[in-house]
Design an enzyme around this catalytic site. Structure first.
Site, PDB file in Angstrom:
ATOM      1  N   ASP A   1      -8.574 -20.933   5.860  1.00  0.00           N
ATOM      2  CA  ASP A   1      -9.944 -21.334   5.497  1.00  0.00           C
ATOM      3  C   ASP A   1      -9.954 -22.216   4.253  1.00  0.00           C
ATOM      4  O   ASP A   1     -10.713 -23.193   4.168  1.00  0.00           O
ATOM      5  CB  ASP A   1     -10.807 -20.091   5.263  1.00  0.00           C
ATOM      6  CG  ASP A   1     -11.117 -19.334   6.543  1.00  0.00           C
ATOM      7  OD1 ASP A   1     -10.874 -19.898   7.630  1.00  0.00           O
ATOM      8  OD2 ASP A   1     -11.591 -18.191   6.456  1.00  0.00           O
TER       9      ASP A   1
ATOM     10  N   ASN B   1      -1.939 -20.667   9.651  1.00  0.00           N
ATOM     11  CA  ASN B   1      -2.577 -19.361   9.823  1.00  0.00           C
ATOM     12  C   ASN B   1      -1.544 -18.261  10.045  1.00  0.00           C
ATOM     13  O   ASN B   1      -1.671 -17.155   9.502  1.00  0.00           O
ATOM     14  CB  ASN B   1      -3.558 -19.402  10.997  1.00  0.00           C
ATOM     15  CG  ASN B   1      -4.870 -20.075  10.640  1.00  0.00           C
ATOM     16  OD1 ASN B   1      -5.309 -20.038   9.486  1.00  0.00           O
ATOM     17  ND2 ASN B   1      -5.507 -20.692  11.625  1.00  0.00           N
TER      18      ASN B   1
ATOM     19  N   ASP C   1      -7.154 -34.385  13.372  1.00  0.00           N
ATOM     20  CA  ASP C   1      -6.642 -33.063  13.725  1.00  0.00           C
ATOM     21  C   ASP C   1      -5.518 -32.694  12.765  1.00  0.00           C
ATOM     22  O   ASP C   1      -4.563 -33.477  12.596  1.00  0.00           O
ATOM     23  CB  ASP C   1      -6.130 -33.055  15.170  1.00  0.00           C
ATOM     24  CG  ASP C   1      -5.762 -31.656  15.633  1.00  0.00           C
ATOM     25  OD1 ASP C   1      -6.660 -30.930  16.077  1.00  0.00           O
ATOM     26  OD2 ASP C   1      -4.565 -31.303  15.526  1.00  0.00           O
TER      27      ASP C   1
ATOM     28  N   GLU D   1      -9.613 -26.956  13.848  1.00  0.00           N
ATOM     29  CA  GLU D   1      -9.051 -27.776  12.761  1.00  0.00           C
ATOM     30  C   GLU D   1      -9.320 -29.266  12.985  1.00  0.00           C
ATOM     31  O   GLU D   1      -8.658 -30.114  12.392  1.00  0.00           O
ATOM     32  CB  GLU D   1      -7.551 -27.533  12.640  1.00  0.00           C
ATOM     33  CG  GLU D   1      -6.717 -27.982  13.828  1.00  0.00           C
ATOM     34  CD  GLU D   1      -6.568 -26.928  14.917  1.00  0.00           C
ATOM     35  OE1 GLU D   1      -5.578 -27.006  15.672  1.00  0.00           O
ATOM     36  OE2 GLU D   1      -7.418 -26.021  14.988  1.00  0.00           O
TER      37      GLU D   1
END
Length: 382
Positions: free
Chosen positions: A270, A261, A253, A296
């Site tokens: 991305d 973000n 993770d 993620e």
């Protein structure tokens, strides 16, 4: 059955096979991805249809011998050149203009025929036609074999068999016309079997294109569109129901990914996900399986690995992700990863048990400060 056929019937069957091929290839071209191979095959089969028509008219004495003998030979040689180019393009999934050089040998033979009139001798004309056919079919079979590794379809195996058999039949006929003592089958029998193989060739061309389309759809369904690695569905489809002792599952993770973000935008996020997936992949062995688990999170299967080697792989992945910032446009983004790992033992009965154990270790890694590895050693958490 072939021995009971007369020449007129064989020519009619041959022309029918070519016409069916033209119609099929044009239809496939219109309804598929406009592949150049289909147009080349359609041209080749159309030329062969005209050539067989000319031969039939000649055999019935409706035109001069010179016209039908030279005409049918020329069309036959050019037709097989186009069929070879079409099959090569079909096998390689692309067409290059250099392939047009395949017309040169056929054209050279035609020029020799114009100068020497050798086509007026039936044995020479038939031998030339069949040897060129053998070359086209056998070369196609070899091309399908060469490209098999990159496109391992069952229909490709059939194309190898069809072209190989047709090539060997044509070769036997060509040698038989040169030396009758080598003629294993009657010419009409050879023509009949080649006609059957032409029908089969048309059929499996359609099957091969269909196989590719289904393979592409299956690959798209199994692939995460952003990172290009396997998706969660694919992971569970390929993993065996009951893990073997020593199999290791990793759950990874990205730390504080939401902040990436929020600060840099979803496009940068991305880029981070794609780069991380690539870095994980470069740390894995050929037998390992990587998939995007969601958001993620990533999941990795390390078959028959054990605790010591699993720890080495985990640290390698953690270092690969965190040691070098990721560049997105003008931004430089630092990212780390937390990893939870679980190793199957004899009591591990299901994959979900192993994933649950890895998930608990991932939670511990997060709780202990992130950017670290926690491993459940040879037992499944209760």
């Amino acid at each position: 059955m072939p021995n009971n056929l007369d020449l007129a019937t064989v020519i009619l069957l041959q022309k029918t096979a070519y016409i069916v091929g033209v119609v099929t290839f044009v239809y496939l071209w219109l309804t598929s991805s406009k592949q150049a191979s289909l147009i080349l095959l359609a041209i080749g089969f159309a030329i062969m249809a005209v050539g067989s028509t000319l031969a039939g008219i000649g055999e019935w004495g409706r035109i001069s011998e010179r016209m039908w003998q030279l005409g049918s030979l020329s069309l036959g040689l050019w037709g097989y050149a186009f069929i070879w180019m079409g099959q090569k393009a079909l096998s390689q999934r692309r067409f290059t203009r250099l392939s047009m050089l395949s017309l040169a040998p056929a054209t050279l033979i035609i020029i020799v025929a114009i100068v020497t009139h050798f086509e007026e001798v039936n044995a020479y004309r038939a031998a030339t036609f069949n040897l060129v056919a053998a070359t086209a079919f056998l070369a196609s079979a070899v091309q399908y074999v060469i490209d098999f590794k990159n496109d391992p379809l069952r229909s490709r195996q059939m194309m190898i068999a069809i072209n190989g058999l047709a090539g060997l039949l044509a070769l036997a006929a060509g040698l038989g016309f040169i030396d009758p003592r080598l003629m294993l089958l009657t010419p009409l029998s050879v023509f009949f079997f080649v006609i059957v193989l032409n029908f089969t060739l048309v059929l499996f061309t359609a099957v091969m294109i269909s196989d590719r389309a289904h393979t592409k759809l299956r690959r798209q369904a199994d692939t995460d569109h952003l990172t290009g690695i396997s998706n969660r569905r694919s992971f569970f489809m390929h993993f065996i129901a009951t893990p073997n002792p020593g199999d290791v599952v990793l759950l990874l993770d990205l730390d504080h990914f939401k902040k990436v973000n929020d600060r840099f935008g979803h496009i940068a996020g991305d880029v981070v996900l794609k780069t991380v997936a690539s870095r994980i992949k470069h740390c894995m062995r050929s037998q390992d399986l990587l998939a995007r688990y969601g958001g993620e999170e990533f999941i990795v299967l390390l078959p028959n690995t054990g605790a010591q080697q699993a720890e080495v792989v985990c640290e390698r992945i953690r270092h690969a992700i965190g040691s070098e910032p990721i560049v997105s446009g003008d931004e430089t983004i630092s990212i780390t990863v937390s990893i939870g790992a679980a190793i199957a033992d004899q009591q591990c009965e299901t994959l979900q048990e192993l994933i649950n154990a890895a998930d608990k270790k991932l939670y511990e890694a997060k709780h202990q400060g992130r950017d670290r590895v926690e491993i459940e050693d040879f037992k499944v958490a209760a």
